[in-house]
Write an enzyme that holds these catalytic residues in place. Structure first.
Site, mmCIF file in Angstrom:
data_model
loop_
_atom_site.group_PDB
_atom_site.id
_atom_site.type_symbol
_atom_site.label_atom_id
_atom_site.label_comp_id
_atom_site.label_asym_id
_atom_site.label_seq_id
_atom_site.Cartn_x
_atom_site.Cartn_y
_atom_site.Cartn_z
ATOM 1 N N HIS A 200 0.597 8.296 -3.262
ATOM 2 C CA HIS A 200 0.994 7.471 -2.114
ATOM 3 C C HIS A 200 2.134 6.550 -2.532
ATOM 4 O O HIS A 200 2.400 6.375 -3.726
ATOM 5 C CB HIS A 200 -0.177 6.611 -1.624
ATOM 6 C CG HIS A 200 -0.638 5.582 -2.620
ATOM 7 N ND1 HIS A 200 -1.383 5.903 -3.734
ATOM 8 C CD2 HIS A 200 -0.454 4.235 -2.685
ATOM 9 C CE1 HIS A 200 -1.635 4.807 -4.432
ATOM 10 N NE2 HIS A 200 -1.070 3.781 -3.827
ATOM 11 N N ASP A 202 3.300 2.421 -1.887
ATOM 12 C CA ASP A 202 2.700 1.170 -1.440
ATOM 13 C C ASP A 202 3.485 0.655 -0.237
ATOM 14 O O ASP A 202 4.715 0.708 -0.223
ATOM 15 C CB ASP A 202 2.712 0.122 -2.564
ATOM 16 C CG ASP A 202 1.755 0.483 -3.689
ATOM 17 O OD1 ASP A 202 0.848 1.310 -3.458
ATOM 18 O OD2 ASP A 202 1.907 -0.065 -4.802
ATOM 19 N N HIS A 257 3.185 7.350 -6.392
ATOM 20 C CA HIS A 257 2.385 7.306 -7.626
ATOM 21 C C HIS A 257 0.944 7.702 -7.343
ATOM 22 O O HIS A 257 0.523 7.779 -6.179
ATOM 23 C CB HIS A 257 2.472 5.901 -8.257
ATOM 24 C CG HIS A 257 2.032 4.791 -7.356
ATOM 25 N ND1 HIS A 257 2.763 4.371 -6.258
ATOM 26 C CD2 HIS A 257 0.926 4.012 -7.361
ATOM 27 C CE1 HIS A 257 2.135 3.394 -5.645
ATOM 28 N NE2 HIS A 257 1.000 3.152 -6.289
ATOM 29 N N ARG A 267 -11.050 3.219 -16.683
ATOM 30 C CA ARG A 267 -9.772 2.528 -16.448
ATOM 31 C C ARG A 267 -10.024 1.406 -15.444
ATOM 32 O O ARG A 267 -10.724 1.597 -14.444
ATOM 33 C CB ARG A 267 -8.742 3.519 -15.887
ATOM 34 C CG ARG A 267 -7.428 2.867 -15.491
ATOM 35 C CD ARG A 267 -6.431 3.904 -15.017
ATOM 36 N NE ARG A 267 -5.372 3.262 -14.265
ATOM 37 C CZ ARG A 267 -4.204 2.869 -14.773
ATOM 38 N NH1 ARG A 267 -3.935 3.084 -16.057
ATOM 39 N NH2 ARG A 267 -3.315 2.277 -14.028
HETATM 40 C C1 GA4 Z 1 -2.131 1.907 -0.386
HETATM 41 C C2 GA4 Z 1 -1.781 0.659 -1.216
HETATM 42 C C3 GA4 Z 1 -2.930 -0.373 -1.254
HETATM 43 O O1 GA4 Z 1 -3.938 0.055 -2.178
HETATM 44 C C4 GA4 Z 1 -3.568 -0.585 0.141
HETATM 45 C C5 GA4 Z 1 -4.109 0.758 0.603
HETATM 46 C C6 GA4 Z 1 -4.853 0.794 1.947
HETATM 47 C C7 GA4 Z 1 -6.380 0.670 1.770
HETATM 48 O O2 GA4 Z 1 -6.929 1.113 0.754
HETATM 49 O O3 GA4 Z 1 -7.004 0.129 2.705
HETATM 50 C C8 GA4 Z 1 -4.435 2.111 2.627
HETATM 51 C C9 GA4 Z 1 -3.196 2.633 1.817
HETATM 52 C C10 GA4 Z 1 -2.820 1.479 0.908
HETATM 53 C C11 GA4 Z 1 -2.032 3.058 2.743
HETATM 54 C C12 GA4 Z 1 -2.460 3.817 4.023
HETATM 55 C C13 GA4 Z 1 -3.833 3.355 4.548
HETATM 56 C C14 GA4 Z 1 -4.069 1.933 4.089
HETATM 57 C C15 GA4 Z 1 -5.456 3.216 2.730
HETATM 58 C C16 GA4 Z 1 -4.889 4.089 3.796
HETATM 59 C C17 GA4 Z 1 -5.207 5.363 3.953
HETATM 60 C C18 GA4 Z 1 -4.568 -1.728 0.113
HETATM 61 C C19 GA4 Z 1 -2.480 -0.767 1.147
HETATM 62 O O4 GA4 Z 1 -2.009 -1.811 1.546
HETATM 63 O O5 GA4 Z 1 -2.085 0.468 1.617
#
Ligand code: GA4
Length: 324
Positions: A200, A202, A257, A267
């Site tokens: 994904h 960020d 990443h 980890r």
């Molecule tokens: C990816 C980056 C961060 O961990 C996060 C994730 C969020 C979650 O876990 O609730 C998301 C993901 C992240 C992007 C798309 C959506 C939202 C899970 C998901 C499938 C906390 C964020 O801000 O976006």
């Protein structure tokens, strides 16, 4: 359990080797702003040393995190479900993504994420919150310094154009503790990897990651090849997020990443995701348009998030905001 598909044509996509070329930036050096800009353009990812975050803040938080993840599952679940904040196990986000990971997701600017938490930690919840806050203020300070150096490197004024979004009281920033338990039964020799956290980018402006000395983090290069990042518990790894990619009109790239599980070691990672206020318009800075057009339709951070929470982890979340 999520398993990457069998190796296809490109071996390095599935069996990444450690890559020595990740930019290493010494924040105490006056010339590092140029290197920072280059790292954000070339990789959207770099490692920093001489970061100024006190080691004891990191160690204290690590020890609190280890304590938390060692609790019985029935206790940890009391701090869940992650909606989106709280304790989560294997399920990531609301749309069916899973990984070999358990985590705690918290907000950074109000106490809401801690309420579920107080029920299991009792009085110790207060201590946990102090340790998180202490760590976060030091990491946020470093993140803002990096963003200001980037503004300088890009010759943008004022130099707080990016950092002011993290400093705003309404900044919608997030903190995540991830624990990837070892997965001894998994055969890595068959060329497949057990996914800890799927690929994904960020969403926010900048992410600051610190992990223990267990490998697992991989980034995707511009050519699509995946490379493994050697762990380093004394440094921080920085990711460019989707919002910074847009604000720089694509000059900086948000890095794709993922984390693969380890067969023998746990980890533990802690990540600060520095985001803007919900009402903030995310658009390229005029001075970075170089006479050209914006690559993106205008949107607020709220609109991005609304659409992000309908997406799967691996989706290109900026796609819907790109101009054709
Ligand atoms: C990816 C980056 C961060 O961990 C996060 C994730 C969020 C979650 O876990 O609730 C998301 C993901 C992240 C992007 C798309 C959506 C939202 C899970 C998901 C499938 C906390 C964020 O801000 O976006």
């Amino acid at each position: 359990m999520v398993v990457l598909s069998k190796p296809a044509l490109h071996k390095s996509k599935h069996c990444p080797t450690f890559f020595p070329g990740v930019p290493l930036i010494d924040l105490s050096k006056p010339d590092s702003k140029t290197q920072l800009v280059k790292a954000c353009e070339d990789f959207g990812f770099f490692k920093v040393i001489n970061h100024g975050v006190p080691v004891e803040f990191i160690k204290e938080l690590e020890s609190e995190a280890v304590k938390f993840f060692s609790l019985p599952m029935s206790d940890k679940e009391k701090a869940g479900p992650p909606d989106p904040f709280g304790y989560g196990d294997k399920k990531i986000g609301p749309n069916g993504d899973v990984g070999w990971v358990e985590y705690l997701l918290l907000t950074t600017n109000n106490q809401s994420g801690y309420q579920k938490f107080a029920s299991i930690f009792g009085e110790a919840a207060e201590n946990f919150r102090c340790v998180v806050n202490e760590y976060l203020s030091a990491v946020k300070k470093m993140a803002c310094e990096i963003l200001e150096m980037l503004a300088d490197g890009l010759k943008i004024q004022p130099r707080n154009v990016f950092s002011k979004l993290l400093m705003d009281e309404q900044s919608d920033s997030v903190f995540r503790l991830n624990h990837y338990p070892p997965c001894p039964d998994f055969q890595e020799s068959n060329g497949r990897n057990l996914i800890g956290f799927g690929e994904h980018t960020d969403p926010q402006i900048i992410s600051v990651l610190r992990s223990n000395n267990t490998s697992g983090l991989q980034i995707s290069l511009k050519d699509g090849n995946w490379i493994s990042i050697p762990p380093d518990q004394n440094s921080f790894f920085i990711n460019v997020g989707d919002s910074l990619q847009v604000m720089t009109n694509g000059r900086f790239k948000s890095v794709r990443h993922r984390v693969v599980a380890n067969s023998s070691k746990s980890r533990l990672s802690m990540i600060y995701f520095g985001g803007p206020p919900l009402s903030e318009k995310i658009a390229p800075l005029p001075s970075l348009m170089e006479g050209g057009d914006s690559l993106y339709k205008e949107f607020t951070w709220f609109e991005y998030k609304k659409s992000a929470y309908k997406s799967r982890l691996a989706d290109n979340r900026l796609g819907v905001f790109e101009k054709i």
